[in-house]
Design a protein around this motif. Structure first.
Motif, PDB file in Angstrom:
ATOM      1  N   SER A 177       0.804  -1.217   0.000  1.00  0.00           N
ATOM      2  CA  SER A 177       0.000   0.000   0.000  1.00  0.00           C
ATOM      3  C   SER A 177       0.835   1.264   0.000  1.00  0.00           C
ATOM      4  O   SER A 177       0.337   2.339  -0.351  1.00  0.00           O
TER       5      SER A 177
ATOM      6  N   GLU B  17      -7.425  -2.325  -5.285  1.00  0.00           N
ATOM      7  CA  GLU B  17      -7.648  -1.059  -5.971  1.00  0.00           C
ATOM      8  C   GLU B  17      -8.721  -1.221  -7.037  1.00  0.00           C
ATOM      9  O   GLU B  17      -9.137  -2.342  -7.362  1.00  0.00           O
TER      10      GLU B  17
ATOM     11  N   GLN C 119     -11.826   5.550   0.787  1.00  0.00           N
ATOM     12  CA  GLN C 119     -11.254   6.588  -0.073  1.00  0.00           C
ATOM     13  C   GLN C 119      -9.862   6.953   0.426  1.00  0.00           C
ATOM     14  O   GLN C 119      -9.663   7.258   1.603  1.00  0.00           O
ATOM     15  N   ARG C 120      -8.848   6.893  -0.499  1.00  0.00           N
ATOM     16  CA  ARG C 120      -7.474   7.274  -0.185  1.00  0.00           C
ATOM     17  C   ARG C 120      -7.071   8.425  -1.097  1.00  0.00           C
ATOM     18  O   ARG C 120      -7.687   8.663  -2.132  1.00  0.00           O
TER      19      ARG C 120
ATOM     20  N   SER D 150      -4.725   8.558  -3.088  1.00  0.00           N
ATOM     21  CA  SER D 150      -4.326   8.060  -4.409  1.00  0.00           C
ATOM     22  C   SER D 150      -5.482   7.405  -5.167  1.00  0.00           C
ATOM     23  O   SER D 150      -5.298   6.987  -6.305  1.00  0.00           O
TER      24      SER D 150
ATOM     25  N   ARG E 206      -9.707   5.290  -4.751  1.00  0.00           N
ATOM     26  CA  ARG E 206     -10.579   4.494  -3.916  1.00  0.00           C
ATOM     27  C   ARG E 206     -10.110   3.042  -3.883  1.00  0.00           C
ATOM     28  O   ARG E 206      -9.673   2.478  -4.877  1.00  0.00           O
TER      29      ARG E 206
END
Length: 867
Positions: free
Chosen positions: A36, A121, A202-203, A205, A207
């Motif tokens: 990650s 991802e 949600q990140r 970079s 979702r």
């Protein structure tokens, strides 16, 4: 394979730390795989080296005088970059890749979670999998990680469940499914159950979808074991040798075992689904007895009841109930727990005693007489089903001393009379007269009470023992029928009197109007006495109008019924009604859909509506609204209305509602009586509503006034639905246009039969003056004598109906025997229907109602003779 579960919007189930997943001991042990973190960018480092080398080359080839300043500038730039970089790192604006950037606590929780966790991802690339997931997927490394859709594949229902979770994650919703897999993952068993959840995260970079897989096989096995044990318990209870029953406070049967269902012949599938109620298995008296159990807050009451339940075929099943009810803190009863013992023949060892008890219970609870045993203080000790049904709600719960009093069931003003009767019973008197009392509570209910002492051997010395027996018969309907019968008798007597007076008065008016017409023919409008004669005739016509209203009330007027569509009739009448109401009162017509036809006299029906609307107008001096509403009323709906005197049938209802002052209750009972009015002198005759009542009754309908003082009054009219024959069609109201005779003279012999000399003299003069030969007779016997003595034929007979010696119908039969082609005109102050029933069916005759004018007499004669 099969699945159980559906997508659920519960974020808690998708938590990475959710407990409940076990990893098999035989699975491979691996460390968690984490990709990650963002990898270091070597390109930036090479770019930085190129910039440093380039700067060194520039310095080496630069002029000597500028080299030192360039070195100082470069070093200063690097120093500034370094200082700002350290400051940004210290406040968290930038960070370095690697383990130092991770939240070690969160990672440790996820790595050691019992449930398998996988982060994927949007492009399907797995970026994280904990040890539990690797064990479930039997993965040895990053290349062996299988996503959830590949881990759970095969049967369509399994694929559908995974697809629903994937779609939920794409739409930003968490979801959860329980999936049944055969065989289990990793070959751990023949069948495995898994709870699979998906949650979008949600990140910066992008979702990521976080999947969790929990093995719930053991949990489901425990549930199935508990369910099987419960099924065994239910099976034992269903086939126990006693019946079990549970009834909630609304009367719905929420449980019944198979034994009781078999006794009563009911299908267990109906129980608990709202399809079976206590009324379906017990009579009204039995239901009242069951519901008579009362308790206070927190009480638990158990009653033993001997009664009959009803088999589905209607057969009675004698039972003994052990009826237990628990009450909440607000005295609300919960669902009962009821044990049912069958007391049918052959079900009890002591057959003789059983049969005697069953017979007594049936006599005691099936009798329509309410029976209760009371103490010296009037406390109800025990009662039968009829007492519980009639007075149970008034007696109330047993809350201690002073509760369940027999005095609470009668009106407070009459409790002293019941107390005196109870004292006589306690004293041992056997000849206590019955007491008629009004029952307490809403509505006008009444009952007749009989009291008797208990036997000396049975009497208890203390105040809490049984001291007297109370028998009660509800007399509410009897009193209502008596009042209704008395009112009907009064209205009938008044109607007969009014009809007789109207008939005699019509003869007087006939002479006045007739001779006025004779005088008017000899006076011109310019004569001084012409206006006096017109006043006499006009007032005589007003009197005739009052007589017609009396005849309408006595139901003795002539009606011309025809099939009518009420919606069309009211629409045609609306313009007249608006003119009658004026500008300050609004008229609102609300027609029902697909109104049934009725059979009525259109003119008389319009008179009914006009009279009611005029009354409504007078009740709204400051303006308001009159609403006329029509609707079909089915037989079931008419029965549900529960109106006194209205037999269940199909009707068309006409409501005339106003927003006026309303009618007080003491006046409402008198409004249909002739000459009763609350209006000022000279503003009403008191015959408007009497006319309405008579017309509705003569049409075969019913009328009910409903009033709320200060809010308005509604008159509800119910006219019977007319079912047309195959060849009959609804008629359209059309005025019968008769050609008006311009020549009032004629020829022919006319036999005038009239017992009133003044009326007979007027008719003879009028017809003689027009050229007819008139033969006069004062009775039917005289008329026959004239016919027998005359050789020439008689062209027309004009006869009264009610005469001494021989009435008009009898005269017609005698004349038909002598001359079948005899033509006759009946004249009468009574209605045509009053004597038409005395004639043979299909008899041809003409009718002229009294009082009639000279012109009407001449035109009727010319039409009948046909000249």
């Amino acid at each position: 394979m099969s699945r159980n579960g559906s997508s659920q919007g519960n974020a808690g189930e998708a938590s990475p730390a959710a407990a409940g997943l076990g990893v098999g001991a035989d699975g491979p042990a691996h460390g968690a795989i984490d990709r990650s973190d963002r990898p270091g960018r070597i390109g930036l480092l090479l770019l930085f080296a190129v910039v440093i080398v380039g700067a060194a080359v520039v310095v080496s080839f630069g002029a000597a005088e500028h080299v030192q300043s360039m070195i100082v500038g470069l070093l200063g730039l690097l120093s500034v970059v370094g200082v700002f970089g350290l400051f940004a790192f210290s406040v968290g604006i930038i960070g370095f890749s690697g383990a130092a950037a991770r939240n070690d606590l969160t990672k440790l929780i996820c790595d050691g979670a019992a449930e398998g966790m996988l982060a994927v991802e949007d492009n399907g690339r797995p970026i994280y999998a904990n040890e539990a997931y690797l064990a479930l997927a039997q993965a040895d490394g990053t290349a062996d990680i299988r996503p959830v859709d590949r881990l759970f594949s095969g049967a369509p229902d399994v694929s559908d469940a995974v697809y629903r979770l994937t779609q939920a994650a794409r739409e930003g919703r968490p979801g959860s499914e329980e999936i049944r897999l055969a065989p289990a993952l990793g070959g751990r068993g023949a069948v495995g159950w898994y709870r699979v959840t998906a949650r979008p995260v949600q990140r910066p970079s992008g979702r990521v979808t976080l999947w969790s897989v929990a093995d719930v096989t053991h949990e489901r096995e425990r549930q199935e074991n508990v369910f099987q044990e419960l099924q065994h318990a239910i099976d034992y209870l269903d086939h126990a040798p006693a019946g079990f029953l549970s009834v909630d406070r609304n009367g719905d049967i929420v449980y019944m075992n198979a034994t009781l269902a078999g006794w009563l012949g009911h299908d267990l599938a109906q129980v608990g689904s709202g399809g079976l109620k206590i009324h379906d298995i017990a009579s009204a008296n039995a239901v009242a007895l069951i519901r008579a159990v009362h308790g206070g807050p927190g009480d638990v009451k158990t009653e033993v009841l001997d009664l009959d339940l009803s088999h589905r075929t209607g057969r009675s099943v004698p039972v003994r109930l052990f009826h237990r009810v628990a009450y909440g803190d607000d005295s609300t009863p919960g669902a009962s727990r009821t044990l049912v013992l069958n007391r049918s023949p052959g079900e009890d060892v002591a057959e003789g005693q059983r049969a005697a008890e069953v017979r007594f219970a049936r006599f005691f609870n099936a009798t329509p007489v309410a029976i209760a045993a009371v103490s010296r203080t009037g406390r109800v000790m025990r009662a039968n089903a009829s007492f519980a049904r009639i007075f149970g709600a008034l007696v109330g719960p047993d809350t201690g001393e002073g509760s369940r009093s027999v005095f609470s069931i009668v009106a407070e003003a009459e409790q002293e009379r019941l107390q005196r009767a109870l004292n006589d019973a306690i004293a041992g008197r056997n000849d206590i007269p019955p007491v008629d009392l009004n029952v307490a509570g809403e509505g006008e209910r009444s009952a007749r009470f009989y009291l008797s002492p208990v036997g000396e051997d049975d009497a208890d010395a203390d105040a809490d023992g049984e001291a007297a027996i109370v028998y009660a018969l509800e007399t509410t309907e009897q009193r209502a029928l008596e009042a209704q019968f008395a009112q009907a008798q009064k209205m009938q007597a008044v109607g007969q009197l009014a009809g007789g007076v109207a008939h005699d008065f019509n003869n007087v008016l006939q002479a006045i109007i007739g001779y006025s017409d004779l005088l008017l023919t000899n006076h011109r409008p310019t004569d001084p006495s012409f206006h006096d004669l017109m006043q006499i005739k006009q007032n005589a016509n007003r009197a005739a109008s009052l007589v017609r209203q009396l005849l309408a009330f006595s139901r003795q007027q002539t009606l011309r019924p025809q099939v009518v569509e009420l919606g069309d009739a009211l629409t045609d009448l609306s313009m007249l009604l608006k003119r009658l109401l004026g500008e300050r009162i609004e008229l609102d017509l609300k027609h029902g859909r697909d109104l049934w036809p009725v059979k009525a006299d259109v003119n008389q029906f319009e008179q009914v509506v006009v009279n009611l609307v005029v009354n409504a107008r007078d009740a709204m001096p400051d303006g308001g609204r009159v609403t006329i509403r029509t609707a079909n009323v089915t037989e079931a709906e008419s029965r549900a209305l529960d109106l006194k005197g209205l037999p269940p049938a199909d009707y068309v209802a006409i409501d005339v509602e106003d927003t006026g002052t309303g009618i007080p209750p003491d006046v409402l009972t008198k409004i249909f009586e002739p000459f009763f009015t609350t209006k000022e002198v000279g503003k009403g005759t008191g015959l408007g509503l009497s006319t309405v009542y008579g017309i509705v009754k003569q049409t075969g309908g019913f009328i009910y006034p409903l009033s709320d003082v200060g809010r308005g009054t509604t008159f509800r009219i119910f006219l019977p639905r007319h079912v047309a024959d195959a060849a009959e069609k609804p008629q359209v109201q059309e005025e019968e246009v008769k050609p008006k005779a311009t020549d009032h003279t004629g020829r022919g012999a006319i036999l005038l039969v009239e017992d009133e000399e003044a009326v007979r003299a007027f008719g003879a003069r009028a017809l003689t003056a027009r050229g007819y030969t008139v033969l006069e007779a004062g009775s039917g016997v005289e008329a026959l004598a004239i016919v027998d003595a005359r050789a020439e034929p008689i062209d027309l007979v004009v006869s009264d109906v009610v005469m001494p010696e021989m009435d008009g119908p009898s005269l017609l039969r005698e004349l038909r025997a002598r001359n079948p082609a005899c033509r006759i005109i009946f004249v009468s102050g009574y209605a045509e229907d009053a004597f038409k029933k005395n004639l043979p069916e299909g008899e041809d005759f003409s009718f002229l109602p009294k009082p009639f004018s000279l012109k009407q007499l001449i035109e009727a004669v010319k039409t009948a003779i046909g000249d």
